[in-house]
Design a protein around this motif. Structure first.
Motif, PDB file in Angstrom:
ATOM      1  N   LEU A   1       0.829  -1.201   0.000  1.00 45.55           N
ATOM      2  CA  LEU A   1       0.000   0.000   0.000  1.00 45.55           C
ATOM      3  C   LEU A   1       0.864   1.251   0.000  1.00 45.55           C
ATOM      4  N   GLN A   2       1.933   1.238   0.788  1.00 45.82           N
ATOM      5  CA  GLN A   2       2.832   2.391   0.828  1.00 45.82           C
ATOM      6  C   GLN A   2       3.592   2.555  -0.488  1.00 45.82           C
ATOM      7  N   VAL A   3       3.970   1.433  -1.096  1.00 45.90           N
ATOM      8  CA  VAL A   3       4.650   1.507  -2.396  1.00 45.90           C
ATOM      9  C   VAL A   3       3.727   2.114  -3.447  1.00 45.90           C
ATOM     10  N   GLY A   4       2.464   1.697  -3.435  1.00 49.06           N
ATOM     11  CA  GLY A   4       1.507   2.256  -4.384  1.00 49.06           C
ATOM     12  C   GLY A   4       1.333   3.754  -4.210  1.00 49.06           C
ATOM     13  N   LYS A   5       1.223   4.193  -2.958  1.00 47.87           N
ATOM     14  CA  LYS A   5       1.101   5.630  -2.699  1.00 47.87           C
ATOM     15  C   LYS A   5       2.356   6.377  -3.148  1.00 47.87           C
ATOM     16  N   GLY A   6       3.516   5.800  -2.832  1.00 49.13           N
ATOM     17  CA  GLY A   6       4.762   6.458  -3.210  1.00 49.13           C
ATOM     18  C   GLY A   6       4.919   6.580  -4.716  1.00 49.13           C
ATOM     19  N   LEU A   7       4.574   5.513  -5.446  1.00 42.01           N
ATOM     20  CA  LEU A   7       4.677   5.561  -6.903  1.00 42.01           C
ATOM     21  C   LEU A   7       3.712   6.580  -7.496  1.00 42.01           C
ATOM     22  N   ALA A   8       2.499   6.627  -6.968  1.00 42.89           N
ATOM     23  CA  ALA A   8       1.518   7.577  -7.490  1.00 42.89           C
ATOM     24  C   ALA A   8       1.981   9.016  -7.266  1.00 42.89           C
ATOM     25  N   ILE A   9       2.461   9.314  -6.065  1.00 43.38           N
ATOM     26  CA  ILE A   9       2.922  10.676  -5.770  1.00 43.38           C
ATOM     27  C   ILE A   9       4.160  11.017  -6.592  1.00 43.38           C
ATOM     28  N   ALA A  10       5.096  10.065  -6.702  1.00 42.87           N
ATOM     29  CA  ALA A  10       6.315  10.319  -7.474  1.00 42.87           C
ATOM     30  C   ALA A  10       5.983  10.626  -8.932  1.00 42.87           C
ATOM     31  N   ASN A  11       5.054   9.885  -9.505  1.00 39.50           N
ATOM     32  CA  ASN A  11       4.678  10.140 -10.889  1.00 39.50           C
ATOM     33  C   ASN A  11       3.917  11.453 -11.035  1.00 39.50           C
ATOM     34  N   LEU A  12       3.096  11.783 -10.049  1.00 42.04           N
ATOM     35  CA  LEU A  12       2.383  13.058 -10.111  1.00 42.04           C
ATOM     36  C   LEU A  12       3.360  14.228 -10.095  1.00 42.04           C
ATOM     37  N   VAL A  13       4.356  14.156  -9.222  1.00 43.80           N
ATOM     38  CA  VAL A  13       5.353  15.230  -9.145  1.00 43.80           C
ATOM     39  C   VAL A  13       6.205  15.268 -10.413  1.00 43.80           C
ATOM     40  N   LEU A  14       6.672  14.100 -10.846  1.00 45.49           N
ATOM     41  CA  LEU A  14       7.567  14.044 -12.000  1.00 45.49           C
ATOM     42  C   LEU A  14       6.902  14.562 -13.264  1.00 45.49           C
ATOM     43  N   TRP A  15       5.705  14.078 -13.554  1.00 43.52           N
ATOM     44  CA  TRP A  15       5.075  14.443 -14.821  1.00 43.52           C
ATOM     45  C   TRP A  15       4.429  15.819 -14.764  1.00 43.52           C
ATOM     46  N   SER A  16       4.133  16.309 -13.565  1.00 46.45           N
ATOM     47  CA  SER A  16       3.722  17.712 -13.451  1.00 46.45           C
ATOM     48  C   SER A  16       4.888  18.624 -13.803  1.00 46.45           C
ATOM     49  N   TYR A  17       6.058  18.301 -13.264  1.00 50.92           N
ATOM     50  CA  TYR A  17       7.240  19.093 -13.634  1.00 50.92           C
ATOM     51  C   TYR A  17       7.553  18.941 -15.116  1.00 50.92           C
TER      52      TYR A  17
END
Length: 464
Positions: A198-214
């Protein structure tokens, strides 16, 4: 030809001498029918096929990929043809390219490899429902990678190459937001042995949101797009200069032109925005989008597309009566009729029935105000084009949600109270707005308005 145009051509020829790999000898013949794919493009195609066959990809995402493929060809044929097929200089210098060499693998790991591993782990554990929200992003990113392989062949012009990542990155932002909501909504999930997943899923989602927003708002739009625009149009500007040798900046100056100001319609739409916010009918996401768009528009104007004209007053891009009637028709269908529909529902105390129509109206009112603001403050033409394109893109998704809501009212009581005709009016308005604003974005703004805007803006840049 101006000295600035000569300088651009000289830089291109110097690049060809220093980097023979970018010369015409290394470029595939323009009459070749098939693009040359690398191994990663074929792998991306395989990922697309496997995910589609698994049944975890929605029909909307598959339709988006097919539409983007054919629409890219349409733009290439009719809006952005390749005007200089023999001149393909590097977009960035060697130092920037070295940074990109490390940046691209980072995006591949965060955006593709880690999410694919996360999805496969869920499939092997038989927890398909847990990882379904991550699939659209991976499918669309793999599709983007494959489409970049198609467009980076010699047959497609530079603006089309820019259109693909910008288009897909924009679409994937919505998929990643849905993924993040899904991951953070798993509060009641059984965590026996699954807490770390569950934590890995949250981390991946947030990381992708930050990365692709930038990637979209910090690189593609303010850095990559401005660097590519001049290479597309300077040949056309050079040809027009040989036919019409006058300076374009001199043609656009009008000493009798008055300074622009906000019109009454802009103030009316601003008032409508605040009224809907005050009554609690606007979602926080839509308010955040408007605030972000306002700040980001100023950022683009200051750092990516400054005003290059000697005067802040620019002539209109179009000046014909047909466009005047088109704008009035769009205002009637997009603003006046929806607000009448919304107010009728409010007066009847049926707020839930009409709340799906509010986001479209609020965003369109915000767009009208921002268009007036950008013209009033003397923003450059690309920034003024960014406003309707970004808002129109965002509103397409709200109109689709509105359409689903209207056609999902199958259990509504239609007898008595005139509910039947109101239901049909709601469906008609939703369909009419979907057709109108889809045409406005894909039939006018991108293939007609945007090429003219960049052609004029790059003309200013070459002569400034």
């Amino acid at each position: 030809m101006s000295s600035k145009a000569n300088q651009v051509l000289d830089e291109v020829h110097e690049e060809e001498k220093l980097h023979p790999s970018t010369s015409t000898q290394k470029i595939r013949h323009p009459n070749s029918l098939l693009p040359s794919f690398t191994f990663r493009h074929l792998n991306a195609l395989a990922v697309m096929v496997v995910l589609s066959a698994s049944g975890m990809v929605s029909i909307e995402d598959i339709a988006f990929v097919f539409f983007s493929f054919f629409y890219s060809i349409f733009l290439f044929k009719f809006a952005f043809p390749d005007l200089a097929p023999s001149l393909k200089p590097p977009v960035f210098g060697s130092r920037i390219n070295r940074l990109l060499f490390y940046y691209v693998p980072l995006t591949a790991f965060v955006g593709l490899f880690f999410p694919i591993t996360y999805i496969l782990e869920g499939v092997f554990r038989g927890e398909k429902e847990r990882i379904e929200a991550a699939v659209p992003h991976v499918f669309l990113l793999a599709s983007q990678l494959f489409m970049e392989g198609v467009t980076f062949s010699n047959r497609f012009s530079l603006p089309i190459r820019a259109f693909v990542p910008i288009c897909y990155n924009t679409r994937r932002m919505f998929a990643i937001v849905d993924w993040s909501r899904s991951e953070f909504g798993k509060v009641g999930e059984e965590l026996g042995g699954g807490g770390w997943r569950l934590q890995v899923g949250k981390g991946l989602a947030i990381a992708n949101l930050v990365l692709w927003s930038y990637n979209l708002f910090g690189f593609l739009l303010p850095v990559w797009l401005p660097n590519r625009r001049a290479h597309q149009v300077f040949d056309e500007i050079r040809e027009e200069e040989e036919i019409h040798p006058s300076n374009p900046t001199q043609q656009t100056q009008n000493p009798n032109t008055q300074s622009p100001s906000l019109a009454l319609r802009h103030l009316n739409t601003l008032a409508a925005m605040f009224i809907f916010i005050a009554f609690g009918m606007v979602r926080i996401e839509d308010i955040a989008f408007v605030v972000f768009a306002f700040i980001y528009t100023i950022f683009l104007f200051k750092f990516a597309f400054p005003n290059l004209t000697p005067s802040h007053v620019e002539p209109p891009v179009f000046n014909n009566r047909l466009l005047f009637y088109y704008v009035q028709f769009a205002a009637l269908v997009g603003l006046y009729l929806p607000i009448a529909y919304i107010l009728e529902g409010v007066f009847r105390g049926e707020k839930e029935r009409i709340e799906a129509a509010v986001p479209h109206f609020f965003l369109l009112a915000s767009q009208v105000f921002m268009e007036g603001f950008s013209f009033w403050r003397g923003f450059s033409l690309p920034v003024r084009a960014f406003v309707p394109i970004s808002y129109n893109t965002r509103r397409i998704f709200t109109i689709v949600d509105w359409l689903r809501s209207e056609f999902g009212k199958v259990d509504e009581e239609l007898g008595g109270g005139g509910g039947g005709w109101r239901l049909q009016v709601g469906k008609g308005l939703a369909v009419a707005n979907l057709v109108l604003w889809s045409y406005n974005l894909f039939g006018f703004l991108l293939p007609v308005y945007l090429p003219i805007v960049f052609k004029r803006y790059c003309g200013y840049k070459l002569y400034s």
